[in-house]
Design an enzyme around this catalytic site. Sequence first.
Site, PDB file in Angstrom:
ATOM      1  N   ARG A   1       0.851  -1.188   0.000  1.00 53.63           N
ATOM      2  CA  ARG A   1       0.000   0.000   0.000  1.00 53.63           C
ATOM      3  C   ARG A   1       0.884   1.235   0.000  1.00 53.63           C
ATOM      4  O   ARG A   1       1.821   1.346   0.802  1.00 53.63           O
ATOM      5  CB  ARG A   1      -0.880   0.007   1.250  1.00 53.63           C
ATOM      6  N   LEU A   2       0.633   2.171  -0.929  1.00 57.20           N
ATOM      7  CA  LEU A   2       1.264   3.485  -0.885  1.00 57.20           C
ATOM      8  C   LEU A   2       0.270   4.415  -0.193  1.00 57.20           C
ATOM      9  O   LEU A   2      -0.752   4.776  -0.775  1.00 57.20           O
ATOM     10  CB  LEU A   2       1.571   4.008  -2.293  1.00 57.20           C
TER      11      LEU A   2
ATOM     12  N   CYS B   1      -8.953   8.721   4.640  1.00 53.81           N
ATOM     13  CA  CYS B   1      -7.557   8.327   4.832  1.00 53.81           C
ATOM     14  C   CYS B   1      -7.338   7.505   6.096  1.00 53.81           C
ATOM     15  O   CYS B   1      -6.643   6.479   6.065  1.00 53.81           O
ATOM     16  CB  CYS B   1      -6.662   9.564   4.843  1.00 53.81           C
TER      17      CYS B   1
ATOM     18  N   GLU C   1       1.422  15.070   2.070  1.00 56.19           N
ATOM     19  CA  GLU C   1       0.189  15.662   2.594  1.00 56.19           C
ATOM     20  C   GLU C   1      -0.587  16.393   1.501  1.00 56.19           C
ATOM     21  O   GLU C   1      -0.015  17.117   0.675  1.00 56.19           O
ATOM     22  CB  GLU C   1       0.549  16.653   3.709  1.00 56.19           C
ATOM     23  N   GLY C   2      -1.900  16.184   1.482  1.00 54.08           N
ATOM     24  CA  GLY C   2      -2.754  16.908   0.552  1.00 54.08           C
ATOM     25  C   GLY C   2      -2.491  16.585  -0.904  1.00 54.08           C
ATOM     26  O   GLY C   2      -2.507  17.469  -1.749  1.00 54.08           O
TER      27      GLY C   2
ATOM     28  N   THR D   1     -12.582  18.829  -4.192  1.00 54.51           N
ATOM     29  CA  THR D   1     -11.186  18.766  -3.733  1.00 54.51           C
ATOM     30  C   THR D   1     -10.190  19.067  -4.847  1.00 54.51           C
ATOM     31  O   THR D   1      -9.139  19.669  -4.608  1.00 54.51           O
ATOM     32  CB  THR D   1     -10.897  17.386  -3.096  1.00 54.51           C
TER      33      THR D   1
ATOM     34  N   ASP E   1      -3.173  16.778  -8.406  1.00 54.89           N
ATOM     35  CA  ASP E   1      -2.456  15.738  -7.670  1.00 54.89           C
ATOM     36  C   ASP E   1      -0.979  15.886  -8.008  1.00 54.89           C
ATOM     37  O   ASP E   1      -0.571  15.658  -9.150  1.00 54.89           O
ATOM     38  CB  ASP E   1      -2.961  14.350  -8.060  1.00 54.89           C
TER      39      ASP E   1
ATOM     40  N   ARG F   1       1.570  14.241  -6.600  1.00 58.35           N
ATOM     41  CA  ARG F   1       2.373  13.145  -6.082  1.00 58.35           C
ATOM     42  C   ARG F   1       3.204  12.448  -7.164  1.00 58.35           C
ATOM     43  O   ARG F   1       2.724  12.188  -8.253  1.00 58.35           O
ATOM     44  CB  ARG F   1       1.481  12.115  -5.388  1.00 58.35           C
TER      45      ARG F   1
ATOM     46  N   LYS G   1      -1.406   5.267  -9.201  1.00 57.10           N
ATOM     47  CA  LYS G   1      -0.336   4.640  -8.427  1.00 57.10           C
ATOM     48  C   LYS G   1       0.239   3.442  -9.165  1.00 57.10           C
ATOM     49  O   LYS G   1       1.470   3.297  -9.289  1.00 57.10           O
ATOM     50  CB  LYS G   1      -0.853   4.236  -7.046  1.00 57.10           C
TER      51      LYS G   1
END
Length: 213
Positions: free
Chosen positions: A59-60, A77, A101-102, A123, A135, A137, A163
């Site tokens: 899991r990430l 979360c 975060e976020g 969001t 996003d 990430r 992901k």
Amino acid sequence: MTPSTDAATVRTRVRIPLSFSDGYQVTAEVITFNGLADGAEHVALVLGDPATAAAPLVRLHSECLTGDAFGSARCDCGPQLREATERIAATGGVLLYLRQEGRGIGLYNKLDAYALQDTGLDTYQANTALGLPEDARDYTAAAQMLTALGITDLDLLTNNPDKARQLRDLGLAVTRTVPTGVHSTPSNLRYLHAKVQHTHHTIALAPMAILAR
């Protein structure tokens, strides 16, 4: 296949007993790293015995102070972290706790986005209204961490197709994606619908004819 990232190395291993508010307890081997691409202090939690599975469950999990630590109901979360810990411990695998975060915009920006969500934006719209990515990430460090642990083939516990896509692009073999449960509440239902609509998360939700604002 070897991931297309520079090598990271294990820095420290330490066993830590974990205890959740519902009484679930488990011991994790918590691992830190040197040489991560983004320089952040990400950690891996090895749960159970990953060596028993041909493709360990991974899991990430992106850090969420409000949800993970304070139990905020605005997101899913905290429940996802709790669920993932038990499921990975049962089969053997690794939970990567990533300091993102976020969705990578940081805590203060996330709270700024919350304020915009209170005016009616979802969001993702709130992030872009702040001039930030929907996003931000990047999972290069996650690929480095898994490779340093000797994991190149894995089952990925996620509802987020990005992901799996990023890990595959980085050279890891994601043999299958395993969805998490649906942790919906009246406070996070609009947030979950936004994840389905904007980034095609695989979350089975009842239709919402009217979104409360």
